[in-house]
Scaffold this motif. Structure first.
Motif, short mmCIF file in Angstrom:
data_model
loop_
_atom_site.label_atom_id
_atom_site.label_comp_id
_atom_site.label_asym_id
_atom_site.label_seq_id
_atom_site.Cartn_x
_atom_site.Cartn_y
_atom_site.Cartn_z
N ASN A 240 0.87 -1.18 0.00
CA ASN A 240 0.00 0.00 0.00
C ASN A 240 0.91 1.23 0.00
O ASN A 240 1.30 1.74 1.05
N ALA A 241 1.25 1.67 -1.21
CA ALA A 241 2.24 2.74 -1.35
C ALA A 241 1.62 4.11 -1.12
O ALA A 241 0.44 4.34 -1.42
N ARG A 242 2.43 5.03 -0.59
CA ARG A 242 2.03 6.42 -0.39
C ARG A 242 3.06 7.30 -1.08
O ARG A 242 4.16 7.50 -0.57
N TYR A 243 2.68 7.79 -2.24
CA TYR A 243 3.62 8.58 -3.04
C TYR A 243 3.62 10.03 -2.61
O TYR A 243 2.57 10.63 -2.37
N ARG A 244 4.81 10.60 -2.52
CA ARG A 244 4.99 12.04 -2.32
C ARG A 244 6.13 12.49 -3.21
O ARG A 244 7.25 11.94 -3.12
N ALA A 245 5.87 13.44 -4.10
CA ALA A 245 6.86 13.85 -5.10
C ALA A 245 8.18 14.27 -4.47
O ALA A 245 9.26 13.97 -5.00
N SER A 246 8.11 14.94 -3.34
CA SER A 246 9.32 15.44 -2.70
C SER A 246 10.03 14.39 -1.86
O SER A 246 11.11 14.62 -1.34
N GLY A 247 9.41 13.22 -1.74
CA GLY A 247 10.00 12.17 -0.94
C GLY A 247 9.74 12.35 0.54
O GLY A 247 9.11 13.32 0.97
N ARG A 248 10.22 11.40 1.30
CA ARG A 248 10.09 11.46 2.76
C ARG A 248 11.46 11.15 3.36
O ARG A 248 12.12 10.19 2.96
N HIS A 257 6.58 4.53 1.53
CA HIS A 257 6.10 5.90 1.68
C HIS A 257 7.21 6.83 1.21
O HIS A 257 8.31 6.83 1.76
N GLY A 258 6.91 7.62 0.14
CA GLY A 258 7.91 8.56 -0.33
C GLY A 258 7.87 8.77 -1.82
O GLY A 258 6.82 8.61 -2.46
N SER A 259 8.99 9.15 -2.39
CA SER A 259 9.10 9.39 -3.82
C SER A 259 9.09 8.07 -4.58
O SER A 259 9.20 6.99 -3.99
N ILE A 280 1.47 -3.68 -6.20
CA ILE A 280 1.67 -2.29 -5.81
C ILE A 280 0.33 -1.56 -5.94
O ILE A 280 -0.21 -1.43 -7.04
N ASP A 281 -0.21 -1.10 -4.82
CA ASP A 281 -1.46 -0.35 -4.83
C ASP A 281 -1.13 1.13 -4.64
O ASP A 281 -0.72 1.55 -3.56
N LEU A 282 -1.31 1.90 -5.71
CA LEU A 282 -0.97 3.32 -5.73
C LEU A 282 -2.20 4.21 -5.80
O LEU A 282 -2.08 5.44 -5.85
N GLN A 283 -3.40 3.62 -5.78
CA GLN A 283 -4.61 4.38 -6.08
C GLN A 283 -4.89 5.47 -5.06
O GLN A 283 -5.45 6.52 -5.41
N GLY A 284 -4.53 5.25 -3.81
CA GLY A 284 -4.80 6.26 -2.80
C GLY A 284 -3.93 7.50 -2.93
O GLY A 284 -4.23 8.54 -2.35
N SER A 285 -2.83 7.39 -3.70
CA SER A 285 -1.90 8.51 -3.88
C SER A 285 -2.24 9.38 -5.08
O SER A 285 -1.63 10.43 -5.27
N ALA A 286 -3.17 8.94 -5.92
CA ALA A 286 -3.46 9.64 -7.18
C ALA A 286 -4.77 10.40 -7.10
O ALA A 286 -5.73 9.96 -6.46
N ARG A 287 -4.81 11.54 -7.79
CA ARG A 287 -6.03 12.35 -7.82
C ARG A 287 -7.06 11.78 -8.78
O ARG A 287 -8.26 11.92 -8.57
N GLY A 290 -5.68 9.40 -14.72
CA GLY A 290 -4.52 9.83 -15.49
C GLY A 290 -3.26 9.83 -14.65
O GLY A 290 -2.21 9.34 -15.06
N GLU A 291 -3.36 10.39 -13.45
CA GLU A 291 -2.20 10.42 -12.56
C GLU A 291 -1.83 9.02 -12.10
O GLU A 291 -0.64 8.68 -11.99
N LEU A 292 -2.82 8.17 -11.86
CA LEU A 292 -2.55 6.79 -11.44
C LEU A 292 -1.79 6.04 -12.53
O LEU A 292 -0.81 5.33 -12.25
N LYS A 293 -2.21 6.19 -13.78
CA LYS A 293 -1.52 5.51 -14.89
C LYS A 293 -0.08 6.00 -15.03
O LYS A 293 0.83 5.19 -15.22
N ASP A 294 0.12 7.31 -14.93
CA ASP A 294 1.47 7.85 -15.05
C ASP A 294 2.36 7.36 -13.91
O ASP A 294 3.52 6.98 -14.13
N LEU A 295 1.84 7.38 -12.70
CA LEU A 295 2.61 6.95 -11.54
C LEU A 295 2.94 5.46 -11.62
O LEU A 295 4.08 5.04 -11.36
#
Length: 308
Positions: A240-248, A257-259, A280-287, A290-295
């Motif tokens: 359950n990934a948590r993406y943040r562009a700036s990292g952690r 959790h991070g970049s 890899i579940d990234l859906q909670g990190s995307a708006r 489109g953003e989910l596919k790119d990520l």
């Protein structure tokens, strides 16, 4: 050997399910993901009567307010793809009528050409159990019966079964799966691990740290040897990934959790312990989709470049 990579499908309320599930599924398959996955969260108690995972004081994430039904989501993905496996990590067994769930999974497998992976667990939410009508104290037996009913319904006719809830006197039950559907279990306790070793095809751990998962895997392998199991145990790690562009930053950064680079670093560490597959579940990190596919594409490409 390269670790297989899977992607969590969009089920949360920021997505347009009818449009986004097929769109993300097709894009993930084109990118190279080998499997597509769903999870189950049936309701959101308000006010909360219990902490997340049953941990007192831990709040439920707001994204759990609306989670699409997992098997409907998988059916949408099945119709839009050709190769990717279609898995659940996990279906909460006692929320389902065993006979009906067995038939639904068999139909989905037949329709998709043999791509279903049935991942089951017992869950932890008392409110979900109350809604299902099954006592929380009977959750282990409910899972046992579900596995037995699935094996019976997916097997040769006539189907005969006598259990606590399910009684099939003698019947033809179809359609049958295109091939034996693998059953994977989320097993944390000693009793759950014994159930897995004796009655299931694989294990669904969570990405809580490579050392911790490696220790759990060793205990499971030791138990399998002790109980005389010779068949390999398939392992699919849920992340359950948590993406943040700036990292952690900091030594206390939680795994995944991070970049993107930090997420890939954690993928490599977990792949190194010998897992067959990582979801890899990234859906909670995307708006949005489109953003989910790119990520998802960036994570996949960087993971493969890193040798995952």
């Amino acid at each position: 050997m390269t670790t297989r990579l899977g992607l969590g499908l969009p089920q949360m309320r920021q997505y347009d399910l009818g449009k986004d599930v097929p769109d993300v599924a097709r894009a993930a398959e084109r990118t190279g993901y080998e499997s597509l996955w769903v999870f189950e969260r049936a309701l959101f108690p308000e006010p909360a009567t219990q902490g997340l995972y049953g941990i007192e004081g831990l709040p439920w994430p707001d994204e759990y307010r609306s989670v699409a039904e997992p098997l409907v989501t998988l059916a949408l993905a099945a119709a839009a793809t050709e190769r990717a496996e279609l898995g659940s990590s996990v279906l909460v067994a006692p929320l389902h009528v065993p006979f009906q769930l067995a038939r639904t999974l068999a139909t989905l497998d037949a329709a998709s050409g043999g791509r279903v992976v049935a991942g089951f667990g017992t869950g932890w939410s008392h409110d979900e159990y109350a809604a299902s009508g099954r006592p929380f104290a009977e959750r282990g037996r409910a899972l046992d019966e579900l596995i037995e009913v699935c094996r019976a319904v997916w097997g040769p006719d006539p189907v005969v079964y006598e259990g606590d809830v399910t009684r099939i006197a003698s019947a033809v039950v179809g359609p049958k799966p295109a091939r034996p559907i693998p059953i994977l279990l989320a097993a944390g306790s000693g009793r759950a691990r014994r159930r897995l070793v004796d009655h299931a095809d694989g294990w669904l751990p969570n990405g809580i740290g490579a050392e911790t998962v490696a220790g759990q895997l060793r205990r499971l392998q030791d138990l399998a040897a002790e109980r005389g199991r010779t068949e390999p145990i398939r392992t699919v790690l849920r992340v359950n990934a948590r993406y943040r562009a700036s990292g952690r930053g900091g030594a206390d950064r939680r795994p995944f959790h991070g970049s993107v680079d930090q997420i890939v670093e954690d993928l490599a560490a977990h792949a190194g312990i010998g897992l067959d597959e990582i979801l890899i579940d990234l859906q909670g990190s995307a708006r949005d989709a489109g953003e989910l596919k790119d990520l998802a594409a960036e994570v996949y490409e960087k993971a493969r470049a890193a040798g995952v």
